[in-house]
Design an enzyme around this catalytic site. Structure first.
Site, PDB file in Angstrom:
ATOM      1  N   ASP A  98       0.853  -1.184   0.000  1.00 48.55           N
ATOM      2  CA  ASP A  98       0.000   0.000   0.000  1.00 48.55           C
ATOM      3  C   ASP A  98       0.890   1.235   0.000  1.00 48.55           C
ATOM      4  OD1 ASP A  98      -2.357   1.419  -0.083  1.00 48.55           O
ATOM      5  OD2 ASP A  98      -3.035   0.861   1.917  1.00 48.55           O
ATOM      6  N   ASP A  99       0.294   2.368  -0.338  1.00 49.36           N
ATOM      7  CA  ASP A  99       1.061   3.610  -0.333  1.00 49.36           C
ATOM      8  C   ASP A  99       1.285   4.117   1.085  1.00 49.36           C
ATOM      9  OD1 ASP A  99      -1.633   4.275   0.060  1.00 49.36           O
ATOM     10  OD2 ASP A  99      -1.613   5.991  -1.296  1.00 49.36           O
ATOM     11  N   ASP A 102      -2.391   4.693   7.549  1.00 51.56           N
ATOM     12  CA  ASP A 102      -2.733   5.910   8.278  1.00 51.56           C
ATOM     13  C   ASP A 102      -3.253   5.550   9.669  1.00 51.56           C
ATOM     14  OD1 ASP A 102      -3.873   8.312   9.208  1.00 51.56           O
ATOM     15  OD2 ASP A 102      -4.490   8.938   7.223  1.00 51.56           O
TER      16      ASP A 102
END
Length: 165
Positions: A98-99, A102
């Site tokens: 994933d980027d 969060d």
């Protein structure tokens, strides 16, 4: 649209370097990956880079929507799950990409699907960091990362208020 106080804009060049750095860290791991699962949509770009660098050909997606109005995380909704072939054996030998992790909510959802997989993200925030095995850069929880696919060329206000050029 004004930028949040802690904005972290990422250029295409920087993102490419960071995704390659993620691939280097994963290569140092010595693991042979039987497949990659990228979390869409943010994981698509780093997955392309990491899969090239590590020569991973079997690429699957898991589609989870959590940001419904760009900057507010809402209810998790699985739009597309992982194929049974990839999910077998709990995801052993599978690399999740994933980027960003969060709050960790999306990561937790995917971890539940593939508990034995290795989770890698380019960027991590403190709340999501415990769910990631490998990452490149940690940013504070109150930092908003602007990815290159979300940006256009515009004027940026100086950090010091009241100054222009």
């Amino acid at each position: 649209m004004s930028l949040p106080e802690k904005a972290f804009p990422v250029s295409w060049d920087q993102f490419h370097r960071d995704a390659r750095a993620l691939a280097w860290r994963l290569a140092d791991n010595g693991q042979e990956w039987r497949a990659m699962v990228c979390i869409t949509r943010g994981g698509l770009v780093p997955a392309a880079i990491v899969s090239r660098e590590l020569n991973i050909r079997m690429i699957e997606t898991v589609c989870i929507a959590s940001y419904h109005d760009y900057d507010t995380q809402g209810q998790m909704k699985v739009l597309k799950s992982i194929s049974p072939e990839i999910a077998k054996s709990g995801g052993e030998g599978v690399l999740i990409v994933d980027d960003l992790t969060d709050t960790g909510k999306t990561a937790a959802e995917v971890r539940a699907m593939l508990p034995k997989a290795h989770f890698a993200a380019v960027y991590a925030k403190p709340k999501g960091r415990p769910l990631v095995d490998t990452f490149v850069t940690e940013v504070s929880q109150d930092t908003w990362i602007y990815f290159p696919w979300d940006l256009g060329f515009t004027y940026q206000e100086p950090i010091a208020k009241g100054t222009r050029g």
